[in-house]
Design a protein around this motif. Structure first.
Motif, PDB file in Angstrom:
ATOM      1  N   GLN A   1      -1.731 -91.017  13.153  1.00 61.75           N
ATOM      2  CA  GLN A   1      -0.699 -90.580  14.069  1.00 61.75           C
ATOM      3  C   GLN A   1       0.639 -90.440  13.217  1.00 61.75           C
ATOM      4  O   GLN A   1       1.414 -89.506  13.436  1.00 61.75           O
ATOM      5  N   TRP A   2       0.961 -91.261  12.304  1.00 62.06           N
ATOM      6  CA  TRP A   2       2.038 -91.345  11.566  1.00 62.06           C
ATOM      7  C   TRP A   2       1.988 -90.020  10.546  1.00 62.06           C
ATOM      8  O   TRP A   2       3.077 -89.464  10.383  1.00 62.06           O
ATOM      9  N   GLN A   3       0.948 -90.106  10.059  1.00 58.02           N
ATOM     10  CA  GLN A   3       0.959 -88.858   8.862  1.00 58.02           C
ATOM     11  C   GLN A   3       0.872 -87.532   9.610  1.00 58.02           C
ATOM     12  O   GLN A   3       1.713 -86.816   8.911  1.00 58.02           O
ATOM     13  N   ASP A   4       0.273 -87.431  10.699  1.00 55.20           N
ATOM     14  CA  ASP A   4       0.490 -86.096  11.477  1.00 55.20           C
ATOM     15  C   ASP A   4       1.864 -85.798  12.017  1.00 55.20           C
ATOM     16  O   ASP A   4       2.314 -84.595  11.742  1.00 55.20           O
ATOM     17  N   ALA A   5       2.651 -86.958  12.470  1.00 52.70           N
ATOM     18  CA  ALA A   5       3.805 -86.881  12.854  1.00 52.70           C
ATOM     19  C   ALA A   5       4.731 -86.212  12.082  1.00 52.70           C
ATOM     20  O   ALA A   5       5.893 -85.510  12.280  1.00 52.70           O
ATOM     21  N   PHE A   6       4.780 -86.636  10.714  1.00 52.71           N
ATOM     22  CA  PHE A   6       5.686 -86.368   9.661  1.00 52.71           C
ATOM     23  C   PHE A   6       4.921 -85.348   8.588  1.00 52.71           C
ATOM     24  O   PHE A   6       5.519 -85.445   7.398  1.00 52.71           O
ATOM     25  N   ASN A   7       4.000 -84.670   8.997  1.00 51.39           N
ATOM     26  CA  ASN A   7       3.484 -83.814   7.937  1.00 51.39           C
ATOM     27  C   ASN A   7       3.038 -84.388   6.791  1.00 51.39           C
ATOM     28  O   ASN A   7       3.164 -83.731   5.845  1.00 51.39           O
TER      29      ASN A   7
ATOM     30  N   GLY B   1      19.732 -99.336  12.327  1.00 54.31           N
ATOM     31  CA  GLY B   1      18.596 -98.619  11.565  1.00 54.31           C
ATOM     32  C   GLY B   1      17.399 -98.777  12.268  1.00 54.31           C
ATOM     33  O   GLY B   1      16.584 -97.749  12.254  1.00 54.31           O
ATOM     34  N   THR B   2      17.144 -99.742  13.047  1.00 55.97           N
ATOM     35  CA  THR B   2      15.708 -99.888  13.709  1.00 55.97           C
ATOM     36  C   THR B   2      15.933 -99.087  14.901  1.00 55.97           C
ATOM     37  O   THR B   2      14.898 -98.302  15.152  1.00 55.97           O
ATOM     38  N   ILE B   3      16.853 -99.257  15.560  1.00 56.37           N
ATOM     39  CA  ILE B   3      17.179 -98.181  16.739  1.00 56.37           C
ATOM     40  C   ILE B   3      16.700 -96.680  16.500  1.00 56.37           C
ATOM     41  O   ILE B   3      15.931 -95.863  17.036  1.00 56.37           O
ATOM     42  N   LEU B   4      17.451 -96.209  15.363  1.00 55.34           N
ATOM     43  CA  LEU B   4      17.180 -94.979  14.744  1.00 55.34           C
ATOM     44  C   LEU B   4      16.077 -94.704  14.369  1.00 55.34           C
ATOM     45  O   LEU B   4      15.315 -93.490  15.006  1.00 55.34           O
ATOM     46  N   GLN B   5      15.067 -95.386  13.566  1.00 56.41           N
ATOM     47  CA  GLN B   5      13.822 -95.182  13.303  1.00 56.41           C
ATOM     48  C   GLN B   5      12.925 -95.119  14.393  1.00 56.41           C
ATOM     49  O   GLN B   5      11.973 -94.271  14.457  1.00 56.41           O
ATOM     50  N   THR B   6      12.995 -95.920  15.297  1.00 49.90           N
ATOM     51  CA  THR B   6      12.178 -95.962  16.519  1.00 49.90           C
ATOM     52  C   THR B   6      12.220 -94.823  17.393  1.00 49.90           C
ATOM     53  O   THR B   6      11.271 -94.190  18.022  1.00 49.90           O
TER      54      THR B   6
ATOM     55  N   SER C   1       2.380 -91.504  19.529  1.00 48.01           N
ATOM     56  CA  SER C   1       3.565 -91.912  18.653  1.00 48.01           C
ATOM     57  C   SER C   1       3.960 -93.502  18.607  1.00 48.01           C
ATOM     58  O   SER C   1       4.474 -94.041  17.732  1.00 48.01           O
ATOM     59  N   TRP C   2       3.788 -94.298  19.702  1.00 50.17           N
ATOM     60  CA  TRP C   2       3.817 -95.487  19.708  1.00 50.17           C
ATOM     61  C   TRP C   2       2.964 -96.246  19.048  1.00 50.17           C
ATOM     62  O   TRP C   2       3.456 -97.463  18.654  1.00 50.17           O
ATOM     63  N   SER C   3       2.223 -95.557  18.342  1.00 51.98           N
ATOM     64  CA  SER C   3       1.354 -96.503  17.144  1.00 51.98           C
ATOM     65  C   SER C   3       2.074 -96.648  15.963  1.00 51.98           C
ATOM     66  O   SER C   3       1.961 -97.846  15.404  1.00 51.98           O
ATOM     67  N   TRP C   4       3.206 -95.783  15.564  1.00 55.15           N
ATOM     68  CA  TRP C   4       4.073 -96.383  14.699  1.00 55.15           C
ATOM     69  C   TRP C   4       5.421 -96.563  15.190  1.00 55.15           C
ATOM     70  O   TRP C   4       6.423 -97.054  14.403  1.00 55.15           O
ATOM     71  N   ARG C   5       5.738 -96.111  16.357  1.00 52.58           N
ATOM     72  CA  ARG C   5       7.020 -96.493  17.020  1.00 52.58           C
ATOM     73  C   ARG C   5       7.171 -98.176  17.218  1.00 52.58           C
ATOM     74  O   ARG C   5       8.306 -98.803  17.238  1.00 52.58           O
ATOM     75  N   ILE C   6       6.109 -98.721  17.724  1.00 56.36           N
ATOM     76  CA  ILE C   6       6.134-100.247  18.229  1.00 56.36           C
ATOM     77  C   ILE C   6       6.312-100.853  16.984  1.00 56.36           C
ATOM     78  O   ILE C   6       7.197-101.635  16.563  1.00 56.36           O
TER      79      ILE C   6
ATOM     80  N   SER D   1      13.210 -91.851  16.106  1.00 55.20           N
ATOM     81  CA  SER D   1      12.920 -90.535  15.149  1.00 55.20           C
ATOM     82  C   SER D   1      12.101 -89.409  15.707  1.00 55.20           C
ATOM     83  O   SER D   1      10.768 -89.840  16.223  1.00 55.20           O
ATOM     84  N   GLN D   2      12.735 -88.276  15.584  1.00 56.05           N
ATOM     85  CA  GLN D   2      11.816 -87.301  16.212  1.00 56.05           C
ATOM     86  C   GLN D   2      11.290 -86.254  15.123  1.00 56.05           C
ATOM     87  O   GLN D   2      10.820 -85.446  15.371  1.00 56.05           O
ATOM     88  N   ASN D   3      11.939 -86.343  13.942  1.00 58.76           N
ATOM     89  CA  ASN D   3      11.371 -85.815  12.780  1.00 58.76           C
ATOM     90  C   ASN D   3      11.597 -86.400  11.443  1.00 58.76           C
ATOM     91  O   ASN D   3      12.312 -87.606  11.422  1.00 58.76           O
ATOM     92  N   VAL D   4      11.037 -86.072  10.235  1.00 55.63           N
ATOM     93  CA  VAL D   4      11.377 -86.540   8.957  1.00 55.63           C
ATOM     94  C   VAL D   4      12.614 -87.068   8.528  1.00 55.63           C
ATOM     95  O   VAL D   4      12.874 -88.067   7.778  1.00 55.63           O
ATOM     96  N   ARG D   5      13.421 -86.063   8.979  1.00 52.54           N
ATOM     97  CA  ARG D   5      14.958 -86.442   8.469  1.00 52.54           C
ATOM     98  C   ARG D   5      15.515 -87.709   9.155  1.00 52.54           C
ATOM     99  O   ARG D   5      16.101 -88.386   8.372  1.00 52.54           O
ATOM    100  N   MET D   6      15.189 -87.725  10.301  1.00 54.54           N
ATOM    101  CA  MET D   6      15.664 -89.097  11.177  1.00 54.54           C
ATOM    102  C   MET D   6      14.926 -90.187  10.651  1.00 54.54           C
ATOM    103  O   MET D   6      15.737 -91.343  10.477  1.00 54.54           O
ATOM    104  N   PHE D   7      13.856 -90.155  10.339  1.00 51.01           N
ATOM    105  CA  PHE D   7      12.995 -91.270   9.738  1.00 51.01           C
ATOM    106  C   PHE D   7      13.611 -91.545   8.341  1.00 51.01           C
ATOM    107  O   PHE D   7      13.672 -92.942   8.176  1.00 51.01           O
ATOM    108  N   ILE D   8      13.906 -90.756   7.445  1.00 49.89           N
ATOM    109  CA  ILE D   8      14.576 -91.045   6.213  1.00 49.89           C
ATOM    110  C   ILE D   8      15.863 -91.737   6.248  1.00 49.89           C
ATOM    111  O   ILE D   8      16.227 -92.654   5.558  1.00 49.89           O
TER     112      ILE D   8
END
Length: 521
Positions: free
Chosen positions: A69-75, A115-120, A190-195, A122-129
């Motif tokens: 799920q994480w791999q697919d979400a961020f290509n 940072g935790t709030i922002l990562q949780t 996506s909650w599989s990686w958001r949690i 995240s809608q794209n890889v730029r937000m995650f980074i």
């Protein structure tokens, strides 16, 4: 010396007879100290979760890479980011020295919550980074203040174990991260990686609540001229509140003497001071070496890219990968705790030698198993490879998980401690960049042959440690740091502290006698 502070033992002054050697769990005074200072109870909750936050960043990414799920979400991204940690390095020591160890921890924790709030979210890889950058930035502030506060506050006979336990508890973060990602693996959204991302915030929130119950470093207070506060803290934590206790008097005077000595050259202290004198060059040679050794001993391949190693030997089931990762973290945690408790009995140098020698042996066996499983498809070799990872991790955990922070902090004098520790963290970050960007490319290109590079490197590590590492067990922070400046410095510091403590003790007795005499009239 009527109840004096210390006695001479050869050339140096020994304070050992002043220390309460009763095990902490049998002594109400030491139990209170331990409960309030890092090993059990509320403040340990804070610090444990600090370590969870920091280690979570690495271990959680290792687990997330096994989540489709994480791999697919961020290509299907490759590599990782450690730039946030590097960005904080120029600022962390100045905050720790200028505003205090506690404030630095609080500042870092606040950044990690953001940072935790922002990562949780995240809608794209730029937000995650971006979130990862902010988390790394905050972690470095907290991880700069925390070990110095622990080491500078700890009871003398417990400092080695407590500071070693600090770094060992980072693996507790690995356990939480590994089993959280394992538990959320079957969630189809996506909650599989958001949690797992959201859980990162709880440690920092708990830390922000409980940090107010932790005192400031007495050494930092002395350096700021707040000597009475420092003495009160030493008395409260080391002698049931008795400021006239001989051990407290000795510690206080030794701290004052060392900081006064360092303050005489404080105007000339800068980053170049780390390499200006022969003693400082010896310190930095060891600090740089153990920083690189802690990340370049082969452990980087299994810390961040365990899933790729498993794929290479034919273990491709994500559930099995996550399960093995979780079990390994629990096992390594117990090894680290045991090693932390033994650091003063066996000594730092012996543990480093045993650890590095054991890694060399089992990394060589890992290489053989990796070759047989990846090239020849030998299933038995693949299973044996997993056992070799566990045994390699056992020896790594004997020294490089518990001792690298302990050893770095205790060999640095007060005025250089924050800068030296920051440079240590900088070298760690550099080595992590290598692990995160070079290791996956080299592993993919060279396969099992890449393992032979680490065999040669581990031979170098054993040789370096044998010739250059200095034993530091059973010494105060001031005596340990002075080892590198010559034996005369150790003797002078100890004698000066003992003399001043004796003067203070006699002055106290004189006041008591005068008070009794006045009352008799």
């Amino acid at each position: 010396m009527a109840g004096g502070a210390a006695v001479s033992s050869g050339q140096t002054i020994s304070y050992g007879h002043l220390i309460d050697r009763t095990p902490w769990y049998k002594n109400s005074h030491l139990l209170h100290h331990v409960l309030m200072d890092t090993t059990v109870g509320e403040t340990t909750f804070v610090r444990t979760f600090l370590h969870t936050e920091a280690m979570f960043l690495g271990s959680m990414i290792n687990g997330l890479q096994s989540l489709p799920q994480w791999q697919d979400a961020f290509n299907h991204p490759t590599g990782s980011s450690n730039i946030g940690s590097l960005s904080a390095l120029p600022f962390a020591p100045y905050m720790a020295d200028g505003l205090g160890r506690r404030f630095t921890i609080i500042f870092g924790a606040c950044l990690m919550v953001a940072g935790t709030i922002l990562q949780t979210a995240s809608q794209n890889v730029r937000m995650f980074i971006g979130a990862r950058w902010l988390l790394g930035f905050g972690v470095n502030f907290a991880a700069t203040g925390a070990p110095m506060l622990i080491s500078e506050l700890a009871y003398p006979s417990q400092r080695g174990q407590i500071t070693s336990m600090y770094n060992s508890l980072w693996i507790f973060g690995s356990i939480v991260a590994a089993w959280t990602t394992f538990g959320t693996f079957h969630i189809g959204t996506s909650w599989s990686w958001r949690i797992p991302s959201a859980i990162q915030g709880f440690p920092s929130i708990i830390q922000l609540v409980f940090i107010w119950f932790v005192p400031e470093s007495p050494r930092w207070l002395v350096s700021k001229g707040r000597e009475e506060e420092a003495l009160d803290i030493l008395a409260y934590y080391h002698a049931r509140g008795n400021a006239k206790d001989p051990l407290v008097e000795f510690e206080f005077e030794e701290i004052r003497s060392a900081i006064q000595k360092d303050s005489e050259v404080k105007r000339n202290v800068g980053w170049l001071t780390l390499i200006k004198t022969p003693g400082n060059r010896r310190r930095m040679r060891i600090i740089v070496a153990i920083a690189f050794f802690s990340q370049w001993s082969g452990n980087g391949l299994t810390s961040y890219y365990l899933n790729q190693v498993f794929d290479a030997i034919g273990i491709t089931d994500p559930t099995l990968q996550l399960l093995i990762n979780g079990i390994l973290q629990i096992y390594n945690f117990f090894i680290c705790v045991i090693a932390s408790m033994l650091c003063d009995k066996l000594g730092r140098r012996k543990l480093f030698l045993i650890s590095t020698g054991g890694m060399l042996i089992f990394w060589t066996l890992e290489t053989v198993c990796f070759f047989l499983s990846s090239v020849h498809g030998n299933v038995a070799a693949a299973h044996t490879f997993i056992a070799m990872i566990a045994l390699f991790g056992t020896f790594y955990a004997l020294a490089y998980s518990p001792l690298i922070v302990t050893y770095t902090i205790e060999i640095l004098p007060y005025e250089l401690r924050s800068r030296g520790f920051t440079f240590f963290n900088f070298v760690i970050c550099l080595s992590l960049v290598f692990n995160q960007y070079v290791n996956p490319i080299a592993l993919k290109a060279l396969g099992w042959k890449y393992y032979t590079v680490y065999i040669a490197w581990l031979v170098f590590e054993v040789t370096f440690i044998y010739f250059y590492l200095i034993e530091t067990k059973n010494r105060t922070l001031e005596e340990t740091s002075a080892l590198f400046d010559g034996d005369d410095t150790v003797v002078a510091l100890s004698n000066q502290a003992a003399e001043k403590a004796e003067i203070r003790h006699r002055a106290t007795e004189t006041k008591i006698d005068d008070s009794i005499e006045k009352q008799s009239f």
